[in-house]
Design a protein around this motif. Structure first.
Motif, PDB file in Angstrom:
ATOM      1  N   ALA A 112       0.842  -1.189   0.000  1.00  0.00           N
ATOM      2  CA  ALA A 112       0.000   0.000   0.000  1.00  0.00           C
ATOM      3  C   ALA A 112       0.876   1.237   0.000  1.00  0.00           C
ATOM      4  CB  ALA A 112      -0.918   0.000   1.224  1.00  0.00           C
ATOM      5  N   ALA A 113       0.376   2.295  -0.615  1.00  0.00           N
ATOM      6  CA  ALA A 113       1.071   3.582  -0.583  1.00  0.00           C
ATOM      7  C   ALA A 113       0.862   4.231   0.776  1.00  0.00           C
ATOM      8  CB  ALA A 113       0.544   4.483  -1.688  1.00  0.00           C
ATOM      9  N   PHE A 114       1.771   5.113   1.156  1.00  0.00           N
ATOM     10  CA  PHE A 114       1.642   5.791   2.444  1.00  0.00           C
ATOM     11  C   PHE A 114       2.347   7.132   2.400  1.00  0.00           C
ATOM     12  CE2 PHE A 114       5.354   3.066   2.584  1.00  0.00           C
ATOM     13  CZ  PHE A 114       6.351   3.864   3.129  1.00  0.00           C
ATOM     14  N   ALA A 115       1.922   8.000   3.283  1.00  0.00           N
ATOM     15  CA  ALA A 115       2.525   9.326   3.387  1.00  0.00           C
ATOM     16  C   ALA A 115       2.326   9.848   4.801  1.00  0.00           C
ATOM     17  CB  ALA A 115       1.896  10.284   2.380  1.00  0.00           C
ATOM     18  N   GLY A 116       3.210  10.734   5.239  1.00  0.00           N
ATOM     19  CA  GLY A 116       3.053  11.378   6.521  1.00  0.00           C
ATOM     20  C   GLY A 116       2.237  12.653   6.386  1.00  0.00           C
ATOM     21  N   ALA A 117       1.405  12.918   7.391  1.00  0.00           N
ATOM     22  CA  ALA A 117       0.610  14.151   7.422  1.00  0.00           C
ATOM     23  C   ALA A 117       0.467  14.559   8.880  1.00  0.00           C
ATOM     24  CB  ALA A 117      -0.758  13.942   6.785  1.00  0.00           C
ATOM     25  N   GLY A 118       1.186  15.599   9.293  1.00  0.00           N
ATOM     26  CA  GLY A 118       1.177  15.978  10.702  1.00  0.00           C
ATOM     27  C   GLY A 118       1.701  14.838  11.551  1.00  0.00           C
ATOM     28  N   GLU A 119       0.892  14.374  12.507  1.00  0.00           N
ATOM     29  CA  GLU A 119       1.274  13.245  13.351  1.00  0.00           C
ATOM     30  C   GLU A 119       0.606  11.953  12.893  1.00  0.00           C
ATOM     31  OE1 GLU A 119       0.540  14.354  17.397  1.00  0.00           O
ATOM     32  OE2 GLU A 119       1.653  16.222  17.173  1.00  0.00           O
ATOM     33  N   ASP A 120       0.120  11.928  11.644  1.00  0.00           N
ATOM     34  CA  ASP A 120      -0.546  10.753  11.090  1.00  0.00           C
ATOM     35  C   ASP A 120       0.315  10.078  10.037  1.00  0.00           C
ATOM     36  OD1 ASP A 120      -2.686  11.391  12.665  1.00  0.00           O
ATOM     37  OD2 ASP A 120      -4.155  11.442  11.039  1.00  0.00           O
ATOM     38  N   LEU A 121       0.168   8.774   9.953  1.00  0.00           N
ATOM     39  CA  LEU A 121       0.632   7.986   8.827  1.00  0.00           C
ATOM     40  C   LEU A 121      -0.612   7.641   8.017  1.00  0.00           C
ATOM     41  CD1 LEU A 121       2.661   6.193   7.258  1.00  0.00           C
ATOM     42  CD2 LEU A 121       2.150   4.381   8.920  1.00  0.00           C
ATOM     43  N   VAL A 122      -0.694   8.138   6.792  1.00  0.00           N
ATOM     44  CA  VAL A 122      -1.879   7.962   5.953  1.00  0.00           C
ATOM     45  C   VAL A 122      -1.600   6.859   4.944  1.00  0.00           C
ATOM     46  CG1 VAL A 122      -3.550   9.080   4.452  1.00  0.00           C
ATOM     47  CG2 VAL A 122      -2.433  10.396   6.276  1.00  0.00           C
ATOM     48  N   VAL A 123      -2.392   5.783   5.013  1.00  0.00           N
ATOM     49  CA  VAL A 123      -2.188   4.595   4.198  1.00  0.00           C
ATOM     50  C   VAL A 123      -3.259   4.544   3.111  1.00  0.00           C
ATOM     51  CG1 VAL A 123      -2.105   2.076   4.191  1.00  0.00           C
ATOM     52  CG2 VAL A 123      -1.192   3.364   6.148  1.00  0.00           C
ATOM     53  N   THR A 124      -2.833   4.331   1.868  1.00  0.00           N
ATOM     54  CA  THR A 124      -3.769   4.212   0.748  1.00  0.00           C
ATOM     55  C   THR A 124      -3.619   2.828   0.125  1.00  0.00           C
ATOM     56  OG1 THR A 124      -3.554   6.581   0.293  1.00  0.00           O
ATOM     57  CG2 THR A 124      -4.565   5.215  -1.415  1.00  0.00           C
ATOM     58  N   PRO A 125      -4.513   1.898   0.445  1.00  0.00           N
ATOM     59  CA  PRO A 125      -4.431   0.566  -0.169  1.00  0.00           C
ATOM     60  C   PRO A 125      -4.807   0.620  -1.640  1.00  0.00           C
ATOM     61  CG  PRO A 125      -6.401   0.752   1.182  1.00  0.00           C
ATOM     62  CD  PRO A 125      -5.628   2.026   1.382  1.00  0.00           C
ATOM     63  N   ASP A 126      -4.577  -0.487  -2.347  1.00  0.00           N
ATOM     64  CA  ASP A 126      -4.871  -0.503  -3.782  1.00  0.00           C
ATOM     65  C   ASP A 126      -6.342  -0.779  -4.065  1.00  0.00           C
ATOM     66  OD1 ASP A 126      -5.120  -3.176  -3.179  1.00  0.00           O
ATOM     67  OD2 ASP A 126      -3.520  -3.859  -4.520  1.00  0.00           O
ATOM     68  N   HIS A 127      -7.144  -0.870  -3.005  1.00  0.00           N
ATOM     69  CA  HIS A 127      -8.584  -1.083  -3.179  1.00  0.00           C
ATOM     70  C   HIS A 127      -9.310  -0.423  -2.018  1.00  0.00           C
ATOM     71  CE1 HIS A 127      -7.130  -4.211  -0.493  1.00  0.00           C
ATOM     72  NE2 HIS A 127      -8.364  -4.385  -0.036  1.00  0.00           N
ATOM     73  N   ALA A 128     -10.527  -0.006  -2.251  1.00  0.00           N
ATOM     74  CA  ALA A 128     -11.320   0.586  -1.175  1.00  0.00           C
ATOM     75  C   ALA A 128     -11.710  -0.493  -0.167  1.00  0.00           C
ATOM     76  CB  ALA A 128     -12.577   1.237  -1.751  1.00  0.00           C
ATOM     77  N   LEU A 129     -11.833  -0.094   1.082  1.00  0.00           N
ATOM     78  CA  LEU A 129     -12.186  -1.020   2.157  1.00  0.00           C
ATOM     79  C   LEU A 129     -13.640  -0.785   2.533  1.00  0.00           C
ATOM     80  CD1 LEU A 129      -8.958  -0.566   4.304  1.00  0.00           C
ATOM     81  CD2 LEU A 129      -9.446  -2.372   2.640  1.00  0.00           C
ATOM     82  N   PRO A 130     -14.518  -1.774   2.343  1.00  0.00           N
ATOM     83  CA  PRO A 130     -15.954  -1.555   2.564  1.00  0.00           C
ATOM     84  C   PRO A 130     -16.339  -1.595   4.036  1.00  0.00           C
ATOM     85  CG  PRO A 130     -15.565  -3.793   1.805  1.00  0.00           C
ATOM     86  CD  PRO A 130     -14.241  -3.096   1.745  1.00  0.00           C
ATOM     87  N   LEU A 131     -17.430  -0.929   4.350  1.00  0.00           N
ATOM     88  CA  LEU A 131     -18.006  -0.939   5.686  1.00  0.00           C
ATOM     89  C   LEU A 131     -18.205  -2.375   6.162  1.00  0.00           C
ATOM     90  CD1 LEU A 131     -19.620   0.366   8.087  1.00  0.00           C
ATOM     91  CD2 LEU A 131     -21.641   0.210   6.608  1.00  0.00           C
ATOM     92  N   GLY A 132     -17.803  -2.646   7.409  1.00  0.00           N
ATOM     93  CA  GLY A 132     -18.005  -3.955   8.008  1.00  0.00           C
ATOM     94  C   GLY A 132     -16.919  -4.964   7.723  1.00  0.00           C
ATOM     95  N   SER A 133     -15.999  -4.645   6.811  1.00  0.00           N
ATOM     96  CA  SER A 133     -14.934  -5.595   6.485  1.00  0.00           C
ATOM     97  C   SER A 133     -13.874  -5.601   7.580  1.00  0.00           C
ATOM     98  CB  SER A 133     -14.299  -5.245   5.139  1.00  0.00           C
ATOM     99  OG  SER A 133     -13.683  -3.969   5.181  1.00  0.00           O
ATOM    100  N   VAL A 134     -13.120  -6.682   7.630  1.00  0.00           N
ATOM    101  CA  VAL A 134     -12.005  -6.811   8.568  1.00  0.00           C
ATOM    102  C   VAL A 134     -10.717  -6.741   7.764  1.00  0.00           C
ATOM    103  CG1 VAL A 134     -10.866  -8.299  10.250  1.00  0.00           C
ATOM    104  CG2 VAL A 134     -13.367  -8.170  10.188  1.00  0.00           C
ATOM    105  N   THR A 135      -9.788  -5.913   8.198  1.00  0.00           N
ATOM    106  CA  THR A 135      -8.558  -5.713   7.437  1.00  0.00           C
ATOM    107  C   THR A 135      -7.348  -5.856   8.342  1.00  0.00           C
ATOM    108  OG1 THR A 135      -7.462  -4.213   5.877  1.00  0.00           O
ATOM    109  CG2 THR A 135      -8.430  -3.213   7.818  1.00  0.00           C
TER     110      THR A 135
END
Length: 502
Positions: A112-135
């Motif tokens: 997954a792609a990632f970037a820093g933003a303030g005090e966050d690590l922002v992760v962008t997976p290659d697919h959207a994660l749907p409501l209720g799913s376990v990741t």
């Protein structure tokens, strides 16, 4: 959390914290930048710390692996694995992380792609994660034990290794997480260190594996835990085992060279647990112990199942025996109030510190002949000043920028214990004692808030106490003390005038 460095031994001054460096200013170093719109920090909107925590998911479990080289001036290699359930559909996942280098991130086994933003690590997976799913999110990173500019908390350097002090919300200086007490989770730890070191963490041991010149120690919690309560100790330590009440396994962690000297203090824990159980019911976790660290922190800390103490508090001759024991009970009380029953927001921290201060003072009364009433009368006299300086107990003023530990003021220690004293006077001792037991039993392993306490107190007290709590918890001025109309506010001492010339 509790300060233990007054100028002279006294039960009251510990609420003030020594000034320390500002917190959490450094950004995460990243090796891969997410494509698309710029990453942005998020938060759960906590009134005190609005940018901490993250929306959209609930963490079920953390698996933390640290590799310690034996040098405190080098970052630890680490892997953090997070299992989470999505409470919203997410295209990105924000994690709190602010003091390390991220090498790679995987989501469900895929890069997954990632970037820093303030005090966050922002992760962008290659697919959207749907409501209720376990990741499952796996972050390979470093965890830096070196203090950084304008940061406080996280790893604590000791004379022989490391320990953790993650309050308030400083766990993300150690590992990526959802760093808010409203999202408790199960924890597993794997700590690798050179042979000759001992590693201990929250929960119970699950095994050790030697591999050449190093050993990996593993531990697992049996109850969910807030990130601020995580503890890992690495040092030349002795682990002292004994049985507590009902066969509860106790393990204390002390510098190996000081084991004999410290044993008389360690031996007090079983009776202290029994005393607490007589007040509020069964101990809530799978084990307990004290970690006596060779470090100067200025405070003690209720890390879950393994409370952190400065070793010097037990060896400093200026502190009387009753005082040290009451400090031990303060942190032990937190295992019920703050650890098992955690605050939903940081404005609810009075529930932690007020209760721990209450049982600390009650223990000092019963074991050290220091009347609770006298301490509460003194607190009443100072209460208006505390409220002016730090806010009412349940609406503390935000700390100064970069000073997160600034929320630990007198208003949430003796000021909050004073609210409990007023409540006992209002509803009677029997109802108050029942409330305390029901509160910890019904809310075990959860995060709850002030409104929950008000509702339960009203139910057990037999009348609506909303107005009572509104005045005591949120008022700018301290209400009259039930049953004690003679108690008055005490003005601060007048400043000394200019010296007279001779």
């Amino acid at each position: 959390m509790l300060l233990t460095r007054p100028t002279r031994p006294h039960p009251a001054p510990r609420f003030l914290r020594r000034p320390k460096a500002a917190l959490l200013a450094s950004a995460v170093t990243v090796c891969l930048v997410a494509a698309g719109a710029p990453a942005e920090p998020l938060g759960v909107g906590d009134r005190i710390f609005p940018e901490l925590g993250n929306p959209g998911y609930d963490v079920a479990a953390y698996d933390l692996a640290f590799n310690y080289s034996g040098a405190n001036d080098k970052p630890l290699k680490a892997v953090t694995t997070i299992d989470a359930r999505l409470t919203s559909s997410l295209r990105r996942i924000n994690l709190d992380f602010a003091h390390g280098t991220v090498e790679s991130v995987e989501v469900d086994g895929r890069k997954a792609a990632f970037a820093g933003a303030g005090e966050d690590l922002v992760v962008t997976p290659d697919h959207a994660l749907p409501l209720g799913s376990v990741t499952r999110i796996t972050v390979r990173h470093t965890s830096d034990p070196r203090p950084a500019d304008d940061q406080d908390g996280g790893w604590v350097q000791t004379t022989d290794g490391l320990a953790m002090a993650n309050q308030a919300d400083a766990a993300h200086l150690v590992f990526p997480c959802n760093d808010h007490p409203s999202d408790k989770a199960m924890f597993t730890f794997h700590v690798t260190a050179p042979n000759g070191y001992t590693a201990v963490a929250n929960g119970l041991p699950t095994g050790t594996v030697k591999n050449g010149g190093s050993t990996t120690w593993s531990y697992r919690s049996q109850h969910p835990m807030a990130t601020e309560l995580a503890q890992v100790s690495i040092g030349h330590s002795a682990v002292v085992h004994r049985a507590g009440p009902h066969g509860l396994p106790l393990r204390d962690v002390v510098p190996a060279a000081d084991k004999k000297e410290l044993e008389p203090w360690l031996a007090k824990t079983p009776d202290q647990i029994s005393w607490m159980e007589s007040k509020i019911g069964p101990y809530p976790f799978e084990t307990y112990g004290v970690l006596m660290a060779q470090a100067s922190t200025g405070f003690e800390l209720e890390t879950q199942t393994l409370s952190l103490f400065e070793k010097d508090i037990f060896t400093e001759p200026a502190y009387p025996k009753w005082y040290i024991e009451s400090v031990m009970v303060h942190e032990l009380s937190h295992q019920w109030f703050g650890d098992s029953v955690s605050p939903r927001t940081w404005s609810d921290v009075w529930l932690n510190e007020g209760h721990a201060t209450w049982y600390e003072a009650l223990y000092a009364e019963e074991k050290g002949d220091h009347p609770l009433k006298d301490r509460m009368k003194a607190a009443y006299g100072a209460s208006d000043r505390w409220r002016a300086a730090g806010g009412p107990p349940a609406k503390p003023k935000p700390p100064a920028p970069g000073q997160k530990i600034g929320i630990f003021r007198p208003n949430i220690y003796d000021g909050a214990a004073l609210v409990l004293f007023a409540l006992r006077e209002e509803i009677g001792k029997a109802a108050f004692e029942r409330l305390e037991k029901v509160w910890v039993q019904e809310n075990r392993d959860t995060s709850v808030g002030t409104a929950d306490f008000v509702r339960l107190a009203s139910a057990i007290g037999g009348r609506d106490l909303t107005g009572f709590f509104q005045d005591w918890l949120y008022g700018e001025k301290t209400p009259p003390m039930p049953g004690h109309p003679d108690w008055k506010q005490v003005p601060p001492p007048a400043p000394a005038g200019p010296a007279k010339k001779s």
